[in-house]
Design a protein around this motif. Sequence first.
Motif, short mmCIF file in Angstrom:
data_model
loop_
_atom_site.label_atom_id
_atom_site.label_comp_id
_atom_site.label_asym_id
_atom_site.label_seq_id
_atom_site.Cartn_x
_atom_site.Cartn_y
_atom_site.Cartn_z
N GLY A 134 -12.88 44.16 -10.60
CA GLY A 134 -12.98 45.04 -9.45
C GLY A 134 -13.56 46.41 -9.79
N GLY A 135 -13.67 46.71 -11.07
CA GLY A 135 -14.18 48.00 -11.48
C GLY A 135 -15.71 48.06 -11.47
N SER A 136 -16.23 49.19 -11.92
CA SER A 136 -17.66 49.44 -11.91
C SER A 136 -18.13 49.97 -13.25
CB SER A 136 -18.03 50.45 -10.81
OG SER A 136 -17.69 49.99 -9.53
N LEU A 137 -19.39 49.69 -13.54
CA LEU A 137 -20.07 50.27 -14.70
C LEU A 137 -21.51 50.52 -14.31
CD1 LEU A 137 -18.89 48.10 -17.75
CD2 LEU A 137 -18.43 50.53 -17.40
N ARG A 138 -22.11 51.51 -14.96
CA ARG A 138 -23.54 51.77 -14.76
C ARG A 138 -24.22 51.69 -16.11
NH1 ARG A 138 -26.84 57.29 -13.50
NH2 ARG A 138 -28.43 56.43 -12.11
N LEU A 139 -25.11 50.72 -16.25
CA LEU A 139 -25.89 50.58 -17.46
C LEU A 139 -27.17 51.37 -17.33
CD1 LEU A 139 -25.52 46.75 -18.15
CD2 LEU A 139 -24.00 48.62 -18.80
N SER A 140 -27.58 51.95 -18.45
CA SER A 140 -28.84 52.69 -18.50
C SER A 140 -29.74 52.06 -19.54
CB SER A 140 -28.60 54.15 -18.86
OG SER A 140 -27.78 54.79 -17.90
N CYS A 141 -31.05 52.19 -19.33
CA CYS A 141 -32.04 51.69 -20.28
C CYS A 141 -33.09 52.78 -20.46
CB CYS A 141 -32.68 50.41 -19.78
SG CYS A 141 -33.99 49.77 -20.85
N ALA A 142 -33.19 53.29 -21.67
CA ALA A 142 -34.19 54.31 -21.99
C ALA A 142 -35.41 53.63 -22.58
CB ALA A 142 -33.60 55.32 -22.96
N ALA A 143 -36.56 53.85 -21.94
CA ALA A 143 -37.81 53.26 -22.40
C ALA A 143 -38.67 54.33 -23.06
CB ALA A 143 -38.56 52.64 -21.23
N ARG A 183 -23.55 43.05 -5.28
CA ARG A 183 -22.60 43.75 -6.16
C ARG A 183 -23.34 44.65 -7.15
NH1 ARG A 183 -19.59 41.00 -9.73
NH2 ARG A 183 -21.03 39.23 -9.91
N PHE A 184 -24.52 44.23 -7.60
CA PHE A 184 -25.31 44.97 -8.57
C PHE A 184 -26.52 45.60 -7.88
CE2 PHE A 184 -24.16 42.36 -12.65
CZ PHE A 184 -22.82 42.51 -12.35
N THR A 185 -26.93 46.76 -8.36
CA THR A 185 -28.13 47.42 -7.85
C THR A 185 -28.98 47.89 -9.02
OG1 THR A 185 -26.95 48.18 -5.88
CG2 THR A 185 -29.05 49.26 -6.41
N ILE A 186 -30.24 47.47 -9.05
CA ILE A 186 -31.16 47.91 -10.09
C ILE A 186 -31.99 49.06 -9.55
CG2 ILE A 186 -32.97 46.25 -9.43
CD1 ILE A 186 -33.62 45.96 -12.44
N SER A 187 -32.28 50.03 -10.40
CA SER A 187 -33.10 51.16 -9.99
C SER A 187 -33.84 51.69 -11.21
CB SER A 187 -32.24 52.27 -9.36
OG SER A 187 -31.30 52.76 -10.29
N ARG A 188 -34.76 52.61 -10.98
CA ARG A 188 -35.52 53.18 -12.09
C ARG A 188 -35.93 54.60 -11.76
NH1 ARG A 188 -39.14 53.99 -8.95
NH2 ARG A 188 -40.55 52.53 -7.99
N ASN A 230 -20.93 46.88 -9.50
CA ASN A 230 -19.68 47.08 -8.77
C ASN A 230 -18.94 45.76 -8.60
OD1 ASN A 230 -20.41 49.82 -8.40
ND2 ASN A 230 -21.51 49.34 -6.51
N SER A 231 -17.67 45.87 -8.25
CA SER A 231 -16.85 44.67 -8.01
C SER A 231 -16.98 43.67 -9.16
CB SER A 231 -17.24 44.02 -6.69
OG SER A 231 -17.09 44.93 -5.62
N LEU A 232 -16.87 44.17 -10.36
CA LEU A 232 -17.07 43.32 -11.53
C LEU A 232 -16.03 42.23 -11.62
CD1 LEU A 232 -18.16 46.08 -14.02
CD2 LEU A 232 -19.45 44.00 -13.54
N LYS A 233 -16.46 41.09 -12.13
CA LYS A 233 -15.61 39.91 -12.28
C LYS A 233 -15.57 39.50 -13.75
CE LYS A 233 -17.20 38.20 -7.78
NZ LYS A 233 -17.84 37.07 -7.05
#
Length: 119
Positions: free
Chosen positions: A15-24, A67-72, A84-87
């Motif tokens: 149910g928790g959330s995390l935000r992953l980042s990717c540095a290019a 549940r997931f959103t990708i952005s850049r 979000n809403s991790l399982k």
Amino acid sequence: QVQLVESGGGSVQAGGSLRLSCAASGRTFSMSRMGWFRQAPGKEREFVAQIDWRGTSTSYRGSVKDRFTISRDNANNMGYLQMNSLKPEDTAVYYCAALLTGSSLFGYWGPGTQVTVSS
């Protein structure tokens, strides 16, 4: 070449959330798409989401859509995956990948970041 480094992984409860980042870095001007993939223990790597590097088109794996959103952020050569809403079944090593203009495959990969979701 393009170098990618992920960050933001960790351990959360269901149910928790995390935000992953990717540095290019490197030849980021030649990127046409950034993607996120994941690999759970004993399973093959699977597609999670992708985004056009200079457009708005996105696509998602069915099980993470809504549940997931990708952005850049092109200005800072960063990609993100808001989860979000991790399982528990989202537990895996998450990889960022880059597809270059003229290529049909994601040819550049980061080392991965671990995401663990407990029930």
